[in-house]
Design a protein around this motif. Structure first.
Motif, PDB file in Angstrom:
ATOM      1  N   TYR A   1      52.539  20.236  30.609  1.00  0.00           N
ATOM      2  CA  TYR A   1      51.166  20.592  30.228  1.00  0.00           C
ATOM      3  C   TYR A   1      50.804  21.933  30.837  1.00  0.00           C
ATOM      4  O   TYR A   1      50.935  22.120  32.050  1.00  0.00           O
ATOM      5  N   LEU A   2      50.337  22.844  30.003  1.00  0.00           N
ATOM      6  CA  LEU A   2      49.933  24.171  30.465  1.00  0.00           C
ATOM      7  C   LEU A   2      48.623  24.528  29.781  1.00  0.00           C
ATOM      8  O   LEU A   2      48.545  24.609  28.554  1.00  0.00           O
ATOM      9  N   SER A   3      47.577  24.702  30.571  1.00  0.00           N
ATOM     10  CA  SER A   3      46.263  25.040  30.036  1.00  0.00           C
ATOM     11  C   SER A   3      45.725  26.240  30.802  1.00  0.00           C
ATOM     12  O   SER A   3      45.513  26.159  32.011  1.00  0.00           O
ATOM     13  N   MET A   4      45.535  27.359  30.108  1.00  0.00           N
ATOM     14  CA  MET A   4      45.087  28.584  30.769  1.00  0.00           C
ATOM     15  C   MET A   4      43.997  29.302  29.984  1.00  0.00           C
ATOM     16  O   MET A   4      43.797  30.497  30.141  1.00  0.00           O
ATOM     17  N   GLN A   5      43.259  28.600  29.133  1.00  0.00           N
ATOM     18  CA  GLN A   5      42.220  29.255  28.353  1.00  0.00           C
ATOM     19  C   GLN A   5      41.033  29.631  29.233  1.00  0.00           C
ATOM     20  O   GLN A   5      40.877  29.126  30.325  1.00  0.00           O
ATOM     21  N   GLY A   6      40.210  30.534  28.720  1.00  0.00           N
ATOM     22  CA  GLY A   6      39.005  30.931  29.441  1.00  0.00           C
ATOM     23  C   GLY A   6      39.268  31.909  30.566  1.00  0.00           C
ATOM     24  O   GLY A   6      38.505  31.956  31.530  1.00  0.00           O
ATOM     25  N   ASN A   7      40.331  32.678  30.477  1.00  0.00           N
ATOM     26  CA  ASN A   7      40.651  33.703  31.465  1.00  0.00           C
ATOM     27  C   ASN A   7      40.660  35.059  30.774  1.00  0.00           C
ATOM     28  O   ASN A   7      40.283  35.168  29.608  1.00  0.00           O
ATOM     29  N   ALA A   8      41.073  36.085  31.451  1.00  0.00           N
ATOM     30  CA  ALA A   8      41.071  37.432  30.878  1.00  0.00           C
ATOM     31  C   ALA A   8      42.486  38.016  30.848  1.00  0.00           C
ATOM     32  O   ALA A   8      42.717  39.147  31.253  1.00  0.00           O
ATOM     33  N   PHE A   9      43.441  37.221  30.365  1.00  0.00           N
ATOM     34  CA  PHE A   9      44.821  37.695  30.280  1.00  0.00           C
ATOM     35  C   PHE A   9      44.951  38.793  29.240  1.00  0.00           C
ATOM     36  O   PHE A   9      44.174  38.863  28.290  1.00  0.00           O
ATOM     37  N   GLU A  10      45.977  39.626  29.413  1.00  0.00           N
ATOM     38  CA  GLU A  10      46.263  40.721  28.489  1.00  0.00           C
ATOM     39  C   GLU A  10      47.637  40.513  27.872  1.00  0.00           C
ATOM     40  O   GLU A  10      48.515  39.923  28.485  1.00  0.00           O
ATOM     41  N   GLY A  11      47.816  41.030  26.676  1.00  0.00           N
ATOM     42  CA  GLY A  11      49.127  41.014  26.046  1.00  0.00           C
ATOM     43  C   GLY A  11      49.442  39.698  25.362  1.00  0.00           C
ATOM     44  O   GLY A  11      48.650  38.765  25.346  1.00  0.00           O
ATOM     45  N   PRO A  12      50.653  39.636  24.804  1.00  0.00           N
ATOM     46  CA  PRO A  12      51.054  38.451  24.043  1.00  0.00           C
ATOM     47  C   PRO A  12      51.491  37.292  24.949  1.00  0.00           C
ATOM     48  O   PRO A  12      51.717  37.476  26.148  1.00  0.00           O
ATOM     49  N   ILE A  13      51.619  36.143  24.332  1.00  0.00           N
ATOM     50  CA  ILE A  13      52.224  35.002  25.027  1.00  0.00           C
ATOM     51  C   ILE A  13      53.694  35.352  25.234  1.00  0.00           C
ATOM     52  O   ILE A  13      54.366  35.797  24.296  1.00  0.00           O
ATOM     53  N   PRO A  14      54.224  35.176  26.440  1.00  0.00           N
ATOM     54  CA  PRO A  14      55.624  35.544  26.696  1.00  0.00           C
ATOM     55  C   PRO A  14      56.602  34.786  25.793  1.00  0.00           C
ATOM     56  O   PRO A  14      56.427  33.581  25.551  1.00  0.00           O
TER      57      PRO A  14
END
Length: 77
Positions: A52-65
């Motif tokens: 399970y990986l949940s990382m929404q609601g942040n300010a990441f840049e660029g594409p999903i690796p």
């Protein structure tokens, strides 16, 4: 195998997620939503047990690796 969980939702963290965090081999669950994480999303290369990986609601840049395609145990993104 021991499960390794990290729940860091809405706890006010900011900055980049350290790349070493993505190499935790026994990491099973990472909930890191609604903080102010920035920069690129780390390559979770060493985390083959990650379900399970949940990382929404942040300010990441660029594409999903592209390395996310190697997360063979991932059932929730």
């Amino acid at each position: 195998m021991l499960d390794f969980h990290r729940y860091i939702d809405s706890c006010g963290l900011s900055g980049q997620i350290p790349s070493t965090f993505a190499h935790l081999r026994k990491l099973n669950i990472l909930w890191a939503s609604d903080n102010n994480f920035t920069g690129k999303i780390p390559d979770f290369n060493g985390s083959r047990a990650l379900n399970y990986l949940s990382m929404q609601g942040n300010a990441f840049e660029g594409p999903i690796p592209s390395s996310f395609s190697n997360l063979i145990s991932l059932i929730y993104l």
